[in-house]
Design an enzyme around this catalytic site. Structure first.
Site, short mmCIF file in Angstrom:
data_model
loop_
_atom_site.label_atom_id
_atom_site.label_comp_id
_atom_site.label_asym_id
_atom_site.label_seq_id
_atom_site.Cartn_x
_atom_site.Cartn_y
_atom_site.Cartn_z
N ASP A 11 6.86 3.95 -1.04
CA ASP A 11 6.50 4.86 -2.12
C ASP A 11 7.75 5.68 -2.45
O ASP A 11 8.26 6.40 -1.59
CB ASP A 11 5.38 5.81 -1.68
CG ASP A 11 4.06 5.08 -1.50
OD1 ASP A 11 3.86 4.02 -2.11
OD2 ASP A 11 3.21 5.59 -0.74
N ASP A 130 -6.88 1.56 -6.27
CA ASP A 130 -7.04 2.71 -5.38
C ASP A 130 -8.54 2.98 -5.29
O ASP A 130 -9.14 3.51 -6.22
CB ASP A 130 -6.30 3.93 -5.93
CG ASP A 130 -4.80 3.76 -5.93
OD1 ASP A 130 -4.30 2.94 -5.13
OD2 ASP A 130 -4.12 4.42 -6.72
#
Length: 258
Positions: A11, A130
């Site tokens: 990330d 997600d």
């Protein structure tokens, strides 16, 4: 048995790798180029870069990182975050990516998946979901797809969304459990198996890896039987290495690439 993949997830925010818990409490984890070199040397099957800043500056910085990595690393690179149209995918592919991952932009405009598949082929299109458990219906768990970095409940059923996305052109599902993310409590095996049972494309389990047994459980037929496991915190903070993961899960009966 088809070989399962171990994929480090980086990330990236403003040129640095960061990690949080349940998408919150972000902390610095290191330099992405250095980390990519290390994971490649350790035997990573792929690398996934997600721009969690997704501003114009952040996206440009990530593409520069990807270009640097692509010059040195010869395994597939997946890039996600801030890809809102085919031109953004083209920028990522031109920088050296082999696949592009979309989440919020696909929820806002599902036809984007079809456009991406037309431009580059389904094998290059990764849908990132997600997902968060929101309750049960008739005794069966219900998970919804969240957007905007896990902050917004779209009201869309995650399993139905996966089916639609694949019909539109997604060639792979990157399944992130918001409930498990960064907790080290293990992948959400129930969620992962539910998505795997629903779609005919590879599914990558993501969120919650805390020990080697949990990674094996995500990959074994007796567990979720995912096609790949995404690993972040365990690798970034030195709890294990790619080679240790592969050796351990292989002993447990998982076929891996060396």
């Amino acid at each position: 048995m088809q070989a399962k993949r171990i994929i480090p997830c980086l990330d990236v925010d403003d040129g640095r790798v960061v990690k949080g818990v349940k998408f919150k409490g972000i902390q610095d984890a290191g330099d992405p180029v250095e980390m990519a070199r290390r994971y490649n040397a350790e035997g990573a099957d792929e690398l996934t870069f997600l721009d969690i800043g997704a501003s114009y500056k952040s996206r440009a910085t990530l593409l520069d990182v990807v270009a640097q990595v692509a010059r040195e690393v010869f395994i597939p690179l997946c890039v996600g975050g801030g890809i809102r149209e085919v031109d953004d995918m083209r920028d990522a592919m031109n920088a050296g990516a082999d696949k592009a991952s979309v989440c919020t932009s696909a929820l806002n405009n599902p036809r984007l998946l079809a456009d991406m598949a037309t431009a580059y082929g389904s094998q290059c299109v990764v849908l990132s979901i997600d997902a968060k458990r929101v309750g049960e219906k008739d005794g069966v768990p219900v998970w919804r797809a969240f957007s905007h970095g896990g902050r917004t409940d779209t009201g869309v059923d995650a399993i139905e969304w996966a089916k639609l996305a694949v019909s539109l052109g997604a060639g792979e599902i990157l399944l992130n459990s918001i409930d498990a993310d960064g907790t080290s409590a293990g992948y959400d095996l129930e969620l992962t198996k539910a998505i795997l049972d629903a779609v005919p494309v590879p599914v990558i389990a993501s969120g919650g890896a805390g020990n080697l047994d949990q990674i094996a459980a995500a990959l074994l037929p007796s567990g979720a039987n995912a096609d790949a496991a995404l690993v972040a915190s365990m690798l970034h903070f030195g709890k294990t290495t790619i080679s240790e993961i592969k050796a351990y899960v292989e002993k447990k009966g998982v076929a891996v690439r060396w």
